[in-house]
Design a protein around this motif. Sequence first.
Motif, PDB file in Angstrom:
ATOM      1  N   CYS A 123      22.237 -33.555  31.764  1.00 53.57           N
ATOM      2  CA  CYS A 123      22.912 -33.739  30.476  1.00 53.57           C
ATOM      3  C   CYS A 123      23.843 -34.941  30.480  1.00 53.57           C
ATOM      4  O   CYS A 123      24.515 -35.230  31.471  1.00 53.57           O
ATOM      5  CB  CYS A 123      23.720 -32.480  30.141  1.00 53.57           C
ATOM      6  SG  CYS A 123      24.455 -32.479  28.482  1.00 53.57           S
ATOM      7  N   LEU A 124      23.838 -35.645  29.377  1.00 53.80           N
ATOM      8  CA  LEU A 124      24.860 -36.624  29.043  1.00 53.80           C
ATOM      9  C   LEU A 124      25.539 -36.137  27.773  1.00 53.80           C
ATOM     10  O   LEU A 124      24.858 -35.718  26.833  1.00 53.80           O
ATOM     11  CB  LEU A 124      24.258 -38.005  28.801  1.00 53.80           C
ATOM     12  CG  LEU A 124      23.738 -38.775  30.014  1.00 53.80           C
ATOM     13  CD1 LEU A 124      22.918 -39.969  29.566  1.00 53.80           C
ATOM     14  CD2 LEU A 124      24.896 -39.230  30.899  1.00 53.80           C
ATOM     15  N   ASP A 125      26.861 -36.177  27.743  1.00 51.31           N
ATOM     16  CA  ASP A 125      27.579 -35.802  26.528  1.00 51.31           C
ATOM     17  C   ASP A 125      28.128 -37.074  25.904  1.00 51.31           C
ATOM     18  O   ASP A 125      28.599 -37.965  26.613  1.00 51.31           O
ATOM     19  CB  ASP A 125      28.727 -34.848  26.838  1.00 51.31           C
ATOM     20  CG  ASP A 125      29.276 -34.208  25.572  1.00 51.31           C
ATOM     21  OD1 ASP A 125      28.714 -33.190  25.142  1.00 51.31           O
ATOM     22  OD2 ASP A 125      30.250 -34.745  25.013  1.00 51.31           O
ATOM     23  N   GLY A 126      28.041 -37.168  24.584  1.00 50.13           N
ATOM     24  CA  GLY A 126      28.436 -38.413  23.947  1.00 50.13           C
ATOM     25  C   GLY A 126      29.353 -38.243  22.761  1.00 50.13           C
ATOM     26  O   GLY A 126      29.407 -37.181  22.132  1.00 50.13           O
ATOM     27  N   ALA A 127      30.080 -39.303  22.459  1.00 55.23           N
ATOM     28  CA  ALA A 127      30.935 -39.372  21.275  1.00 55.23           C
ATOM     29  C   ALA A 127      30.506 -40.577  20.466  1.00 55.23           C
ATOM     30  O   ALA A 127      30.490 -41.705  20.970  1.00 55.23           O
ATOM     31  CB  ALA A 127      32.400 -39.497  21.675  1.00 55.23           C
ATOM     32  N   VAL A 128      30.146 -40.341  19.220  1.00 57.20           N
ATOM     33  CA  VAL A 128      29.733 -41.415  18.327  1.00 57.20           C
ATOM     34  C   VAL A 128      30.936 -41.835  17.498  1.00 57.20           C
ATOM     35  O   VAL A 128      31.442 -41.059  16.681  1.00 57.20           O
ATOM     36  CB  VAL A 128      28.590 -40.966  17.402  1.00 57.20           C
ATOM     37  CG1 VAL A 128      28.175 -42.108  16.477  1.00 57.20           C
ATOM     38  CG2 VAL A 128      27.401 -40.496  18.230  1.00 57.20           C
ATOM     39  N   MET A 129      31.406 -43.053  17.712  1.00 55.28           N
ATOM     40  CA  MET A 129      32.575 -43.546  16.996  1.00 55.28           C
ATOM     41  C   MET A 129      32.142 -44.601  16.000  1.00 55.28           C
ATOM     42  O   MET A 129      32.438 -45.794  16.125  1.00 55.28           O
ATOM     43  CB  MET A 129      33.597 -44.074  17.992  1.00 55.28           C
ATOM     44  CG  MET A 129      34.083 -42.993  18.946  1.00 55.28           C
ATOM     45  SD  MET A 129      35.368 -43.546  20.064  1.00 55.28           S
ATOM     46  CE  MET A 129      35.549 -42.069  21.090  1.00 55.28           C
ATOM     47  N   ALA A 130      31.382 -44.152  15.030  1.00 51.93           N
ATOM     48  CA  ALA A 130      30.866 -45.032  13.980  1.00 51.93           C
ATOM     49  C   ALA A 130      30.422 -44.154  12.825  1.00 51.93           C
ATOM     50  O   ALA A 130      30.146 -42.962  13.001  1.00 51.93           O
ATOM     51  CB  ALA A 130      29.680 -45.857  14.496  1.00 51.93           C
ATOM     52  N   VAL A 142      29.357 -45.959  21.016  1.00 49.17           N
ATOM     53  CA  VAL A 142      28.866 -44.656  21.465  1.00 49.17           C
ATOM     54  C   VAL A 142      29.251 -44.523  22.928  1.00 49.17           C
ATOM     55  O   VAL A 142      28.793 -45.300  23.771  1.00 49.17           O
ATOM     56  CB  VAL A 142      27.341 -44.520  21.297  1.00 49.17           C
ATOM     57  CG1 VAL A 142      26.888 -43.136  21.773  1.00 49.17           C
ATOM     58  CG2 VAL A 142      26.929 -44.752  19.852  1.00 49.17           C
ATOM     59  N   LEU A 143      30.120 -43.569  23.232  1.00 48.30           N
ATOM     60  CA  LEU A 143      30.566 -43.352  24.604  1.00 48.30           C
ATOM     61  C   LEU A 143      29.811 -42.170  25.192  1.00 48.30           C
ATOM     62  O   LEU A 143      29.685 -41.124  24.547  1.00 48.30           O
ATOM     63  CB  LEU A 143      32.068 -43.081  24.630  1.00 48.30           C
ATOM     64  CG  LEU A 143      32.962 -44.176  24.042  1.00 48.30           C
ATOM     65  CD1 LEU A 143      34.421 -43.787  24.164  1.00 48.30           C
ATOM     66  CD2 LEU A 143      32.706 -45.514  24.732  1.00 48.30           C
ATOM     67  N   LEU A 144      29.338 -42.328  26.413  1.00 46.03           N
ATOM     68  CA  LEU A 144      28.563 -41.289  27.083  1.00 46.03           C
ATOM     69  C   LEU A 144      29.173 -40.975  28.432  1.00 46.03           C
ATOM     70  O   LEU A 144      29.598 -41.881  29.166  1.00 46.03           O
ATOM     71  CB  LEU A 144      27.110 -41.739  27.258  1.00 46.03           C
ATOM     72  CG  LEU A 144      26.345 -41.935  25.945  1.00 46.03           C
ATOM     73  CD1 LEU A 144      25.186 -42.889  26.133  1.00 46.03           C
ATOM     74  CD2 LEU A 144      25.858 -40.595  25.418  1.00 46.03           C
ATOM     75  N   SER A 145      29.225 -39.686  28.754  1.00 43.97           N
ATOM     76  CA  SER A 145      29.729 -39.271  30.062  1.00 43.97           C
ATOM     77  C   SER A 145      28.801 -38.218  30.640  1.00 43.97           C
ATOM     78  O   SER A 145      28.088 -37.524  29.915  1.00 43.97           O
ATOM     79  CB  SER A 145      31.168 -38.736  29.942  1.00 43.97           C
ATOM     80  OG  SER A 145      31.239 -37.647  29.036  1.00 43.97           O
ATOM     81  N   GLY A 146      28.823 -38.128  31.967  1.00 46.69           N
ATOM     82  CA  GLY A 146      27.926 -37.190  32.638  1.00 46.69           C
ATOM     83  C   GLY A 146      27.104 -37.900  33.694  1.00 46.69           C
ATOM     84  O   GLY A 146      27.529 -38.906  34.264  1.00 46.69           O
ATOM     85  N   ASP A 147      25.919 -37.386  33.942  1.00 52.43           N
ATOM     86  CA  ASP A 147      25.067 -37.852  35.038  1.00 52.43           C
ATOM     87  C   ASP A 147      24.778 -39.362  34.944  1.00 52.43           C
ATOM     88  O   ASP A 147      24.111 -39.819  34.010  1.00 52.43           O
ATOM     89  CB  ASP A 147      23.765 -37.065  35.027  1.00 52.43           C
ATOM     90  CG  ASP A 147      22.919 -37.337  36.254  1.00 52.43           C
ATOM     91  OD1 ASP A 147      22.196 -38.348  36.249  1.00 52.43           O
ATOM     92  OD2 ASP A 147      22.992 -36.544  37.205  1.00 52.43           O
ATOM     93  N   PHE A 148      25.251 -40.110  35.939  1.00 50.91           N
ATOM     94  CA  PHE A 148      25.082 -41.561  35.899  1.00 50.91           C
ATOM     95  C   PHE A 148      23.625 -41.966  36.091  1.00 50.91           C
ATOM     96  O   PHE A 148      23.167 -42.963  35.520  1.00 50.91           O
ATOM     97  CB  PHE A 148      25.937 -42.225  36.988  1.00 50.91           C
ATOM     98  CG  PHE A 148      25.920 -43.724  36.936  1.00 50.91           C
ATOM     99  CD1 PHE A 148      26.533 -44.413  35.891  1.00 50.91           C
ATOM    100  CD2 PHE A 148      25.275 -44.450  37.933  1.00 50.91           C
ATOM    101  CE1 PHE A 148      26.514 -45.800  35.846  1.00 50.91           C
ATOM    102  CE2 PHE A 148      25.246 -45.845  37.884  1.00 50.91           C
ATOM    103  CZ  PHE A 148      25.872 -46.520  36.842  1.00 50.91           C
TER     104      PHE A 148
END
Length: 303
Positions: A123-130, A142-148
Amino acid sequence: MTQHRNKRNTQVTVVGLGLMGRALAGAFVRGGLDVTVWNRTASRADDLVAGGARRAGSVREAVEAAGPDGLVVVCLTDYDAVREVLDPLGGLLDGRVLVNLTSGTSTVARETAARVAEAGGVCLDGAVMATPDGIGTADATVLLSGDFGAWTRHEKTLRLLGGRTDHIGDDHGLAALYEMGVLGLMWGILNGFLHGAALLGAAGVRAEAFAPVAKQGVATVAGWLDDYARRADAGDHGSPEATVETHLATMNHLVHESEALGVDTELPRLVRELAERAVAAGHGGDEYSVMIDVFRKRVGTPS
């Protein structure tokens, strides 16, 4: 506009076609990828299908269409909806990369990533800032965090969502935390502007006349952020350019002006109360950046 198919024929599934979900899917379609979409209200996919996407009849069919090397992007109303959609899939997530772009808290983001991992997925979790109409443009963040590893594997595809798409860390909750921080900033700016417009409106000044002055003020304050960030990280609030007590005196003017004009005082009183906590804790002579310790509940916390 001519579409150019990706040489690897990358397959992307988008689950959830609200305004943002449709914008995300549209960016992938314009990028020339094989896109499958699903939404509970099937008609929301009509324009995407007309543009080249494939409509799935069920979530299971949509996820299967992504294949083991594809990408499953989920953008739903909330995390309850995410669980409702994903939990019945069970082992179908095994080996697949799921990008969750549903807004929520960092805690729930981590819980969702753990559930995906239990099913064998990544999983990657993301935040859409747009806004939806900004998706796919150079300005969209779009910021994504989790499995590189998942990020590096699908970076090219995910960058189709915006010019400022990036991986910010392995902690699945980071993207949600960034989003919450920006949301707080957004409401602070909007509420401050609207309160100011209410003050000026009492004198017959239109909000449209205030807007350009307000924008310049916001730009000036934005210029202080780098120094405030340095001070916050270092815990260095000495050598102030403007002390908390100086700010507090001006806050009193704002409260009194609001009272005199019959404008609601709750917002400026709240701001003043926070500053008073810092002063009561002995930080009146510090730079205003010391307020981070009030928010961290390190000073001035009511018993």
